[in-house]
Scaffold this active site. Structure first.
Site, PDB file in Angstrom:
ATOM      1  CB  CYS A   4      -0.851  -0.027   1.339  1.00 56.72           C
ATOM      2  SG  CYS A   4      -1.909   1.280   1.446  1.00 56.72           S
ATOM      3  CG  ASP A  30      -3.371  14.260  -4.337  1.00 58.54           C
ATOM      4  OD1 ASP A  30      -4.270  13.471  -4.061  1.00 58.54           O
ATOM      5  OD2 ASP A  30      -2.828  14.416  -5.506  1.00 58.54           O
ATOM      6  CG  HIS A  46      -4.313  -0.899   4.901  1.00 57.57           C
ATOM      7  ND1 HIS A  46      -3.855   0.034   3.961  1.00 57.57           N
ATOM      8  CD2 HIS A  46      -5.330  -1.983   4.513  1.00 57.57           C
ATOM      9  CE1 HIS A  46      -4.444  -0.745   2.789  1.00 57.57           C
ATOM     10  NE2 HIS A  46      -5.383  -1.502   2.992  1.00 57.57           N
ATOM     11  CG  ASN A  87     -12.880   9.717  -5.120  1.00 54.62           C
ATOM     12  OD1 ASN A  87     -13.967  10.467  -5.243  1.00 54.62           O
ATOM     13  ND2 ASN A  87     -11.727  10.211  -5.512  1.00 54.62           N
ATOM     14  N   GLY A  93     -14.349   5.927  -8.196  1.00 59.08           N
ATOM     15  CA  GLY A  93     -12.925   6.589  -8.621  1.00 59.08           C
ATOM     16  C   GLY A  93     -11.926   6.267  -7.511  1.00 59.08           C
ATOM     17  CG  HIS A  98      -4.368   3.786   3.413  1.00 59.58           C
ATOM     18  ND1 HIS A  98      -3.466   2.937   4.007  1.00 59.58           N
ATOM     19  CD2 HIS A  98      -4.801   4.532   4.323  1.00 59.58           C
ATOM     20  CE1 HIS A  98      -3.364   3.331   5.636  1.00 59.58           C
ATOM     21  NE2 HIS A  98      -4.079   4.447   5.583  1.00 59.58           N
ATOM     22  CG  HIS A 100      -7.648   8.688  -0.132  1.00 58.20           C
ATOM     23  ND1 HIS A 100      -7.562   7.188  -0.241  1.00 58.20           N
ATOM     24  CD2 HIS A 100      -7.628   9.431  -1.063  1.00 58.20           C
ATOM     25  CE1 HIS A 100      -7.853   7.149  -1.587  1.00 58.20           C
ATOM     26  NE2 HIS A 100      -7.962   8.490  -1.996  1.00 58.20           N
TER      27      HIS A 100
HETATM   28  P1  AMP Z   1      -8.320   8.259  -5.095  1.00 54.51           P
HETATM   29  O1  AMP Z   1      -8.455   8.541  -6.509  1.00 54.51           O
HETATM   30  O2  AMP Z   1      -9.477   8.893  -4.400  1.00 54.51           O
HETATM   31  O3  AMP Z   1      -7.821   7.081  -4.717  1.00 54.51           O
HETATM   32  O4  AMP Z   1      -7.183   9.430  -4.555  1.00 54.51           O
HETATM   33  C1  AMP Z   1      -5.775   9.020  -4.895  1.00 54.51           C
HETATM   34  C2  AMP Z   1      -4.833  10.322  -4.774  1.00 54.51           C
HETATM   35  O5  AMP Z   1      -3.847   9.989  -4.098  1.00 54.51           O
HETATM   36  C3  AMP Z   1      -4.907  11.078  -5.999  1.00 54.51           C
HETATM   37  O6  AMP Z   1      -5.203  12.220  -5.911  1.00 54.51           O
HETATM   38  C4  AMP Z   1      -3.320  10.826  -6.251  1.00 54.51           C
HETATM   39  O7  AMP Z   1      -2.752  12.193  -6.951  1.00 54.51           O
HETATM   40  C5  AMP Z   1      -2.843  10.840  -4.670  1.00 54.51           C
HETATM   41  N1  AMP Z   1      -1.356  10.147  -4.706  1.00 54.51           N
HETATM   42  C6  AMP Z   1      -1.074   8.977  -5.109  1.00 54.51           C
HETATM   43  N2  AMP Z   1       0.305   8.676  -4.924  1.00 54.51           N
HETATM   44  C7  AMP Z   1       0.538   9.723  -4.065  1.00 54.51           C
HETATM   45  C8  AMP Z   1       1.864   9.950  -3.262  1.00 54.51           C
HETATM   46  N3  AMP Z   1       2.767   9.262  -3.500  1.00 54.51           N
HETATM   47  N4  AMP Z   1       2.008  11.189  -2.572  1.00 54.51           N
HETATM   48  C9  AMP Z   1       0.938  12.069  -2.534  1.00 54.51           C
HETATM   49  N5  AMP Z   1      -0.334  11.832  -3.296  1.00 54.51           N
HETATM   50  C10 AMP Z   1      -0.325  10.602  -3.879  1.00 54.51           C
HETATM   51 ZN    ZN Z   2      -2.501   1.169   3.596  1.00 51.32          ZN
END
Ligand code: AMP
Ligand code: ZN
Length: 115
Positions: A4, A30, A46, A87, A93, A98, A100
């Site tokens: 993850c 982000d 997690h 989401n 989407g 994990h 968030h």
């Molecule tokens: P979701 O589409 O709701 O799963 O959002 C996942 C978010 O995580 C997206 O907006 C990505 O830009 C962000 N993301 C993915 N990897 C990283 C990372 N290493 N550091 C910061 N944000 C991330």
């Molecule tokens: Zn996780």
């Protein structure tokens, strides 16, 4: 969880731009901001998605919202306003498995923000 990406961020194995941290919660910027301010707020535990939240984790979800308020006040966008998005699953989407909370601010947000 081993594979993850957010657990790796929590463990410090992947760098992040941290905004807030305590024993249970981490907030970081982000990597692909959808607004001038785009912060992800996550539980350190997690939990794979909102639909997986268990009864004994409800308090933690409340703390996440409290933390979002704290960040909004500290970073100075509480009065102007902000948006929180979660989401969930494929149609929602969700790309990272994990739980968030997207915290978006810094401009008048349009109808379509993510996805
Ligand atoms: P979701 O589409 O709701 O799963 O959002 C996942 C978010 O995580 C997206 O907006 C990505 O830009 C962000 N993301 C993915 N990897 C990283 C990372 N290493 N550091 C910061 N944000 C991330
Ligand atoms: Zn996780």
């Amino acid at each position: 969880m081993e594979d993850c990406v957010f657990c790796k961020i929590i463990k410090g194995e992947i760098p992040s731009n941290k905004v807030y941290e305590d024993e249970e919660i981490l907030a970081f910027k982000d990597i692909e901001p959808a607004a001038p301010i785009h912060i992800l707020v996550i539980p350190k535990k997690h939990i794979s998605s909102l639909i997986e939240v268990k009864e004994n984790e409800i308090e933690l979800i409340g703390k996440i919202y409290k933390t979002i308020n704290k960040i909004a006040k500290e970073q100075g966008f509480a009065e102007k306003g902000f948006r929180v998005i979660v989401n969930c699953g494929e149609d929602g989407g969700q790309e990272v498995g994990h739980l968030h909370f997207h915290l978006l601010a810094g401009k008048k947000l349009g109808e379509k923000i993510i996805g």
